[in-house]
Design a protein around this motif. Structure first.
Motif, PDB file in Angstrom:
ATOM      1  N   LEU A 132       0.767  -0.834  -0.158  1.00 55.89           N
ATOM      2  CA  LEU A 132      -0.444   0.615  -0.312  1.00 55.89           C
ATOM      3  C   LEU A 132       0.982   1.628   0.004  1.00 55.89           C
ATOM      4  O   LEU A 132       0.464   2.597  -0.202  1.00 55.89           O
ATOM      5  N   SER A 133       1.766   0.673   0.038  1.00 61.18           N
ATOM      6  CA  SER A 133       2.404   2.575   0.233  1.00 61.18           C
ATOM      7  C   SER A 133       3.259   2.802  -0.831  1.00 61.18           C
ATOM      8  O   SER A 133       3.339   2.683  -1.932  1.00 61.18           O
ATOM      9  N   TRP A 134       3.075   4.318  -0.521  1.00 55.97           N
ATOM     10  CA  TRP A 134       3.195   5.591  -1.747  1.00 55.97           C
ATOM     11  C   TRP A 134       4.457   5.477  -2.036  1.00 55.97           C
ATOM     12  O   TRP A 134       5.409   5.226  -3.075  1.00 55.97           O
ATOM     13  N   THR A 135       5.820   5.414  -0.927  1.00 57.60           N
ATOM     14  CA  THR A 135       6.786   5.322  -1.036  1.00 57.60           C
ATOM     15  C   THR A 135       7.474   4.604  -1.954  1.00 57.60           C
ATOM     16  O   THR A 135       8.511   4.329  -2.706  1.00 57.60           O
ATOM     17  N   MET A 136       6.666   2.997  -2.219  1.00 59.74           N
ATOM     18  CA  MET A 136       7.135   2.140  -2.512  1.00 59.74           C
ATOM     19  C   MET A 136       7.697   2.204  -4.208  1.00 59.74           C
ATOM     20  O   MET A 136       7.917   1.949  -4.981  1.00 59.74           O
ATOM     21  N   ARG A 137       6.079   2.220  -4.414  1.00 58.34           N
ATOM     22  CA  ARG A 137       5.022   3.060  -5.710  1.00 58.34           C
ATOM     23  C   ARG A 137       6.410   4.261  -6.316  1.00 58.34           C
ATOM     24  O   ARG A 137       6.824   4.413  -7.668  1.00 58.34           O
ATOM     25  N   ARG A 138       6.978   5.366  -5.078  1.00 57.76           N
ATOM     26  CA  ARG A 138       7.179   6.437  -6.357  1.00 57.76           C
ATOM     27  C   ARG A 138       9.341   6.422  -6.665  1.00 57.76           C
ATOM     28  O   ARG A 138       9.705   6.399  -6.985  1.00 57.76           O
ATOM     29  N   LEU A 139       9.079   5.210  -5.414  1.00 59.75           N
ATOM     30  CA  LEU A 139      10.479   4.751  -5.650  1.00 59.75           C
ATOM     31  C   LEU A 139      11.493   3.547  -6.867  1.00 59.75           C
ATOM     32  O   LEU A 139      11.823   3.701  -7.614  1.00 59.75           O
ATOM     33  N   LYS A 140       9.649   2.827  -7.392  1.00 66.50           N
ATOM     34  CA  LYS A 140       9.741   1.922  -8.630  1.00 66.50           C
ATOM     35  C   LYS A 140       9.960   3.281  -9.762  1.00 66.50           C
ATOM     36  O   LYS A 140      10.630   2.561 -10.798  1.00 66.50           O
ATOM     37  N   MET A 141       8.829   4.287  -9.419  1.00 69.41           N
ATOM     38  CA  MET A 141       8.836   5.024 -11.060  1.00 69.41           C
ATOM     39  C   MET A 141      10.520   5.928 -11.290  1.00 69.41           C
ATOM     40  O   MET A 141      11.172   5.622 -11.987  1.00 69.41           O
TER      41      MET A 141
END
Length: 495
Positions: free
Chosen positions: A228-237
């Motif tokens: 659910l973390s936005w951090t993870m999604r942002r890091l992958k981008m």
């Protein structure tokens, strides 16, 4: 302040969410151990409510109450904070390499290709292999001397820009940042990346997120938070953008036959990595991800540390006019009648070196040194469990009044009659760390810093914008892996 409150609130809600949905009980360690003291911990969030930015200032204040060896719990994450030179010496020298590992971090895992670089990879033979390659091909004193022409060229570009802006306000932070990144790219990559601005933005974001207090870092065992973390999604981008840039750098070198891509007609660092990869003679074979992880290491280390040190030095000089006058007088006297553009660091600028030392004391490039304990150790009667995250508060040690008179005062003269240096043997002064994981790029970084500062002081008189006094400057650092200053605007006048 509103952003901090929002962040803490999100972390607390995430903690409650994990607590409610994770019903598995973890077995308790039957062995009774005595952990270091620390503030009282609340259920679920631990000491999260007591943490503020910048964290190294917060840790210093807490250590005054709970001692130089302190235990904190932030949700699922536990950590030991070290705030004294004596404790640091025990860990980083007497018990080295027990504290030579780096703690896990979602930022390092994703942005540094699953810990395949140098800065964040586990201590061991692979780390030694990659570190040796970088020192031999980029960071040795011989290579640093070879890069003199690059430093001179990029510093001349900076000086020419400032001359054109003479008399008007300039964002010195932005220009110095670009200057340092260009030197690093030309030395390591054989040229400036066409996406250099994107690369610099990725670096800044990585540093801000890499302090280890992102939600995903506080719940490393929870798949729910990771999903659910936005951090993870942002890091992958961010990682995708980084891949595009570094793949282009590698492909460019491959198209140019793996050799002669440097400005000196020989191999640059990328060439070397591609050659040893093809030869297949390394103890630990490497692929493109290994190369990209190390290149990102080099870019960040060569850019961030140098630019922040130059920036902080100029801020402190503007706040201390007599120190500025002394430094300028030395440079202008030493270079009088000489071709400074061709030989900009050949002169023994003793006072300027003292100024740089004092800047590194008050504003170390890495205010917190992150380590991990790889085997259980006992220090001063307290147990440090294996796997525990350890944060050595360099910033606090550099301002310890037991070692430094008037520790918050900018006073370069304090180093005149002291043998204290930053090579890792004086534990009250560790701007580049110490032990086996000490920064290998000290010579490279200091050459960039001294070259730029000498030229800035020689060519211009400096002052703060109209209506701004020294007392108006906010000297509080921003949070992240480095204690970077806010954007710094001033005006310069050609002399």
């Amino acid at each position: 302040m509103a952003d901090l409150i929002t962040t803490v609130a999100a972390m607390i809600l995430s903690a409650i969410f994990v607590f409610l949905f994770n019903n598995r009980k973890k077995p308790r360690n039957s062995k009774s151990i005595k952990l270091p003291p620390g503030p009282r911990k609340l259920p679920i969030i631990g000491n999260l409510h007591q943490i503020s930015n910048p964290t190294f200032r917060c840790f210093r204040d807490l250590s005054k109450q709970y001692g130089p060896l302190m235990h904190l719990k932030l949700c699922e994450s536990t950590l030991i904070v070290v705030s004294s030179p004596e404790m640091a010496k025990q860990m980083l020298k007497d018990l080295d390499p027990s504290f030579a590992d780096r703690p896990p971090s979602v930022v390092a895992d994703i942005m540094w290709y699953h810990y395949k670089g140098i800065a964040f990879c586990p201590y061991g033979d692979y780390w030694r292999q990659m570190r040796k390659l970088c020192i031999n091909e980029l960071l040795s004193p011989k290579m640093v001397r070879l890069f003199q022409s690059i430093r001179s060229d990029e510093t001349a570009r900076l000086i020419n820009y400032l001359r054109e802006s003479s008399g008007s306000s300039v964002n010195l932070t932005e220009k110095i940042f670009s200057h340092s990144s260009s030197i690093t790219c030309r030395a390591a990559f054989g040229g400036i990346s066409k996406d250099n601005e994107t690369l610099m933005k990725l670096m800044v974001d990585s540093f801000q997120m890499g302090a280890g207090f992102e939600i995903a870092d506080l719940f490393l065992s929870s798949r729910i938070v990771g999903t659910l973390s936005w951090t993870m999604r942002r890091l992958k981008m961010m990682r995708h953008k980084l891949d595009v840039i570094l793949d282009d750098v590698i492909d460019w070198h491959k198209r140019n036959n793996l050799s002669g891509n440097s400005e000196f007609g020989s191999e640059d660092l990328v060439d070397v990595f591609l050659r040893v990869k093809e030869e297949g003679q390394l103890e630990f074979p490497i692929d493109n991800d290994n190369i990209k992880a190390v290149l990102y290491d080099i870019f960040i280390a060569g850019t961030e540390s140098s630019s922040s040190t130059i920036d902080w030095t100029m801020v402190e000089l503007l706040r201390n006019p007599q120190v500025m006058a002394n430094a300028q007088a030395e440079v202008r006297q030493a270079w009088k009648g000489n071709n400074v553009e061709q030989n900009d660091t050949a002169y023994n600028l003793k006072y300027l070196k003292l100024v740089i030392k004092e800047t590194l004391r008050l504003h170390p490039p890495g205010p917190i040194l992150p380590r991990a304990c790889n085997e259980e150790q006992v220090i001063n009667g307290y147990t440090i469990p294996a796997g525990e995250k350890v944060l050595v508060n360099i910033w606090a040690m550099h301002r310890d009044p037991r070692y430094w008179k008037d520790p918050d005062k900018f006073e370069p003269e304090r180093f005149e009659n002291q043998s204290v240096d930053f090579v890792g043997g004086d534990y009250q002064f560790l701007p580049f760390g110490t032990g086996k994981r000490m920064c290998p790029g000290i010579t490279f970084g200091l050459a960039t810093v001294e070259s730029a500062l000498a030229q800035l002081l020689y060519n211009f008189d400096w002052k703060l914008p109209e209506g701004v006094g020294a007392e108006d400057l906010d000297m509080t650092e921003t949070n992240g892996l480095s204690g970077k200053e806010a954007q710094f605007v001033c005006s310069c006048h050609s002399v």
